[in-house]
Write a protein that holds these residues in place. Structure first.
Motif, mmCIF file in Angstrom:
data_model
loop_
_atom_site.group_PDB
_atom_site.id
_atom_site.type_symbol
_atom_site.label_atom_id
_atom_site.label_comp_id
_atom_site.label_asym_id
_atom_site.label_seq_id
_atom_site.Cartn_x
_atom_site.Cartn_y
_atom_site.Cartn_z
ATOM 1 N N TYR A 117 0.853 -1.184 0.000
ATOM 2 C CA TYR A 117 0.000 0.000 0.000
ATOM 3 C C TYR A 117 0.891 1.237 0.000
ATOM 4 C CZ TYR A 117 -3.113 3.634 1.816
ATOM 5 O OH TYR A 117 -3.815 4.801 2.004
ATOM 6 N N ASN A 118 0.752 2.060 -1.028
ATOM 7 C CA ASN A 118 1.506 3.297 -1.125
ATOM 8 C C ASN A 118 0.815 4.357 -0.281
ATOM 9 O OD1 ASN A 118 2.441 5.929 -2.006
ATOM 10 N ND2 ASN A 118 3.420 4.896 -3.740
ATOM 11 N N HIS A 119 1.401 4.672 0.852
ATOM 12 C CA HIS A 119 0.782 5.607 1.793
ATOM 13 C C HIS A 119 0.644 7.003 1.190
ATOM 14 C CE1 HIS A 119 -0.140 7.520 5.638
ATOM 15 N NE2 HIS A 119 0.774 8.419 5.355
ATOM 16 N N ASN A 120 1.660 7.431 0.455
ATOM 17 C CA ASN A 120 1.651 8.797 -0.089
ATOM 18 C C ASN A 120 0.635 8.967 -1.213
ATOM 19 O OD1 ASN A 120 3.792 9.622 1.636
ATOM 20 N ND2 ASN A 120 5.271 8.651 0.275
ATOM 21 N N GLU A 121 0.418 7.911 -1.995
ATOM 22 C CA GLU A 121 -0.510 8.001 -3.128
ATOM 23 C C GLU A 121 -1.857 7.343 -2.849
ATOM 24 O OE1 GLU A 121 1.360 6.587 -6.680
ATOM 25 O OE2 GLU A 121 3.174 7.767 -6.356
ATOM 26 N N ASN A 122 -1.997 6.722 -1.674
ATOM 27 C CA ASN A 122 -3.244 6.079 -1.264
ATOM 28 C C ASN A 122 -3.723 5.058 -2.293
ATOM 29 O OD1 ASN A 122 -5.481 5.558 0.379
ATOM 30 N ND2 ASN A 122 -6.729 7.117 -0.642
ATOM 31 N N LYS A 123 -2.841 4.126 -2.646
ATOM 32 C CA LYS A 123 -3.233 3.075 -3.584
ATOM 33 C C LYS A 123 -2.466 1.780 -3.290
ATOM 34 C CE LYS A 123 0.062 4.174 -7.305
ATOM 35 N NZ LYS A 123 0.191 4.571 -8.717
ATOM 36 N N PHE A 124 -3.090 0.668 -3.660
ATOM 37 C CA PHE A 124 -2.495 -0.648 -3.485
ATOM 38 C C PHE A 124 -1.740 -1.055 -4.755
ATOM 39 C CE2 PHE A 124 -5.926 -0.551 -0.418
ATOM 40 C CZ PHE A 124 -5.360 -1.151 0.697
ATOM 41 N N PHE A 125 -0.696 -1.851 -4.589
ATOM 42 C CA PHE A 125 0.046 -2.360 -5.738
ATOM 43 C C PHE A 125 0.764 -3.645 -5.333
ATOM 44 C CE2 PHE A 125 2.922 0.256 -3.332
ATOM 45 C CZ PHE A 125 4.185 -0.288 -3.489
ATOM 46 N N ILE A 126 1.276 -4.358 -6.323
ATOM 47 C CA ILE A 126 1.930 -5.639 -6.098
ATOM 48 C C ILE A 126 3.443 -5.480 -6.268
ATOM 49 C CG2 ILE A 126 2.158 -8.038 -6.876
ATOM 50 C CD1 ILE A 126 -0.492 -7.409 -5.534
ATOM 51 N N GLU A 127 4.199 -5.972 -5.304
ATOM 52 C CA GLU A 127 5.653 -6.048 -5.413
ATOM 53 C C GLU A 127 6.052 -7.503 -5.602
ATOM 54 O OE1 GLU A 127 8.106 -3.301 -2.804
ATOM 55 O OE2 GLU A 127 6.231 -3.340 -1.674
ATOM 56 N N ASN A 128 6.923 -7.765 -6.556
ATOM 57 C CA ASN A 128 7.311 -9.136 -6.868
ATOM 58 C C ASN A 128 7.865 -9.871 -5.659
ATOM 59 O OD1 ASN A 128 6.549 -8.884 -9.555
ATOM 60 N ND2 ASN A 128 8.591 -8.219 -10.216
ATOM 61 N N TYR A 129 8.609 -9.161 -4.820
ATOM 62 C CA TYR A 129 9.248 -9.805 -3.673
ATOM 63 C C TYR A 129 8.214 -10.422 -2.734
ATOM 64 C CZ TYR A 129 12.234 -10.430 0.440
ATOM 65 O OH TYR A 129 12.905 -10.968 1.511
ATOM 66 N N TYR A 130 7.102 -9.714 -2.526
ATOM 67 C CA TYR A 130 6.069 -10.196 -1.606
ATOM 68 C C TYR A 130 5.001 -11.034 -2.306
ATOM 69 C CZ TYR A 130 8.253 -6.685 1.337
ATOM 70 O OH TYR A 130 9.173 -5.946 2.041
ATOM 71 N N ASP A 131 4.957 -10.980 -3.638
ATOM 72 C CA ASP A 131 3.997 -11.789 -4.382
ATOM 73 C C ASP A 131 4.519 -13.209 -4.601
ATOM 74 O OD1 ASP A 131 1.424 -11.819 -5.725
ATOM 75 O OD2 ASP A 131 2.554 -12.082 -7.567
ATOM 76 N N MET A 132 5.841 -13.361 -4.687
ATOM 77 C CA MET A 132 6.510 -14.666 -4.758
ATOM 78 C C MET A 132 5.928 -15.572 -5.848
ATOM 79 S SD MET A 132 7.130 -15.362 -0.658
ATOM 80 C CE MET A 132 5.444 -14.948 -0.146
ATOM 81 N N LYS A 133 5.826 -15.038 -7.057
ATOM 82 C CA LYS A 133 5.270 -15.818 -8.162
ATOM 83 C C LYS A 133 6.091 -17.065 -8.444
ATOM 84 C CE LYS A 133 2.970 -12.003 -10.578
ATOM 85 N NZ LYS A 133 2.909 -11.202 -11.838
ATOM 86 N N GLU A 134 7.381 -17.002 -8.139
ATOM 87 C CA GLU A 134 8.250 -18.154 -8.402
ATOM 88 C C GLU A 134 7.874 -19.363 -7.565
ATOM 89 O OE1 GLU A 134 9.219 -15.181 -7.456
ATOM 90 O OE2 GLU A 134 10.594 -14.322 -8.957
ATOM 91 N N LEU A 135 7.067 -19.139 -6.535
ATOM 92 C CA LEU A 135 6.663 -20.239 -5.656
ATOM 93 C C LEU A 135 5.255 -20.737 -5.969
ATOM 94 C CD1 LEU A 135 7.929 -18.884 -2.198
ATOM 95 C CD2 LEU A 135 9.184 -20.174 -3.927
ATOM 96 N N SER A 136 4.692 -20.344 -7.115
ATOM 97 C CA SER A 136 3.301 -20.667 -7.420
ATOM 98 C C SER A 136 3.049 -22.176 -7.453
ATOM 99 C CB SER A 136 2.888 -20.042 -8.757
ATOM 100 O OG SER A 136 3.725 -20.512 -9.802
ATOM 101 N N HIS A 137 4.061 -22.962 -7.784
ATOM 102 C CA HIS A 137 3.885 -24.415 -7.824
ATOM 103 C C HIS A 137 3.737 -25.014 -6.424
ATOM 104 C CE1 HIS A 137 8.167 -23.488 -7.554
ATOM 105 N NE2 HIS A 137 8.384 -24.675 -7.039
ATOM 106 N N HIS A 138 3.986 -24.201 -5.377
ATOM 107 C CA HIS A 138 3.807 -24.661 -4.002
ATOM 108 C C HIS A 138 2.468 -24.227 -3.402
ATOM 109 C CE1 HIS A 138 7.780 -26.306 -3.574
ATOM 110 N NE2 HIS A 138 8.377 -25.158 -3.792
ATOM 111 N N LEU A 139 1.692 -23.427 -4.124
ATOM 112 C CA LEU A 139 0.446 -22.895 -3.573
ATOM 113 C C LEU A 139 -0.501 -24.012 -3.132
ATOM 114 C CD1 LEU A 139 -0.441 -19.837 -5.826
ATOM 115 C CD2 LEU A 139 -0.219 -19.821 -3.334
ATOM 116 N N ASN A 140 -1.052 -23.839 -1.923
ATOM 117 C CA ASN A 140 -2.045 -24.766 -1.377
ATOM 118 C C ASN A 140 -1.527 -26.195 -1.261
ATOM 119 O OD1 ASN A 140 -4.095 -22.695 -1.248
ATOM 120 N ND2 ASN A 140 -4.243 -22.880 -3.478
ATOM 121 N N LYS A 141 -0.233 -26.297 -0.951
ATOM 122 C CA LYS A 141 0.381 -27.608 -0.744
ATOM 123 C C LYS A 141 1.146 -27.608 0.569
ATOM 124 C CE LYS A 141 1.086 -28.508 -5.695
ATOM 125 N NZ LYS A 141 2.104 -28.728 -6.756
#
Length: 236
Positions: A117-141
């Motif tokens: 959440y960008n406090h200064n611009e009051n909007k949400f966004f996705i950062e790759n580090y916290y989204d961890m797309k590289e771990l998608s094969h582990h989701l719900n396992k």
């Protein structure tokens, strides 16, 4: 929930409101203040008078967020530990859903994504580090370190995107290094390398980004890496 606080008078309202409003009501909120010089303690005590689920412990000497978390863990009585940074906030159903998944899967570590959440611009966004797309094969396992393997190095090491089984933490006698900016790293590796029941799900945590937060102090963070290496006696 464990919340280390220091001079967050502008943000602690949002944090505590999101926790007190959780659909899961049987919770404790442990605030450990690291000698704030603003009105942070007054705000916490105000909320404590309104809701007895809040426990407030002011430190008498500075210990950093790691020291605050270590102290709070000795006071925690719940089955699970959720670390929350004092300027962040949770979706109102987050803890209920996390608890239900942790109970169903018998997890030691329940890990999940985060929305920034960008406090200064009051909007949400996705950062790759916290989204961890590289771990998608582990989701719900359910997995242990053998299944996790080298993917451990693609994981956000922060403690606040994980629900920990308290008995698991106490069995390891794991602690955060005190007075260090990179104190998340050794805690992450010690817990993850010893876990055999890790579960990874989608996002629940809202991470506030602001210009004066500790994560924006890049030069100090780089210097902190040296201290972390010395803390664990690592060879590089």
């Amino acid at each position: 929930m464990i919340i280390p606080t220091y001079n967050v008078e502008e943000y602690i309202d949002d944090c505590l409101t999101s926790l007190l409003g959780q659909s899961l009501k049987d919770i404790e909120i442990i605030c450990v203040d690291d000698m704030s010089t603003d009105t942070t303690p007054d705000i916490i005590k105000y909320y404590q008078r309104k809701d007895k689920r809040i426990k407030y412990y002011p430190l008498k000497e500075k210990q950093g967020s790691g020291g605050c978390r270590n102290y709070a863990l000795t006071k925690a009585r719940g089955k699970y530990i959720q670390y929350v940074d004092s300027d962040d906030f949770l979706d109102l159903n987050a803890l209920k859903e996390l608890y239900e998944i942790a109970e169903r899967e018998k997890t030691q570590i329940l890990m999940y994504k985060a929305t920034s959440y960008n406090h200064n611009e009051n909007k949400f966004f996705i950062e790759n580090y916290y989204d961890m797309k590289e771990l998608s094969h582990h989701l719900n396992k359910l997995m242990g370190i053998k299944e996790y393997d080298s993917d451990i190095f693609r994981t956000a090491v922060v403690p606040w995107n994980k629900l920990y089984l308290k008995s698991f933490l106490t069995s390891l006698n794991v602690k955060f290094p005190e007075h260090l900016i990179h104190q998340d790293n050794p805690f992450f590796f010690e817990t993850t390398l010893n876990a055999d029941r890790i579960f990874f799900i989608e996002k629940y945590y809202n991470r506030r980004r602001r210009n004066n937060s500790i994560t924006e102090l890049k030069n100090q963070m780089e210097l902190g890496t040296i201290d972390i290496i010395e803390f664990r006696g690592l060879d590089i």
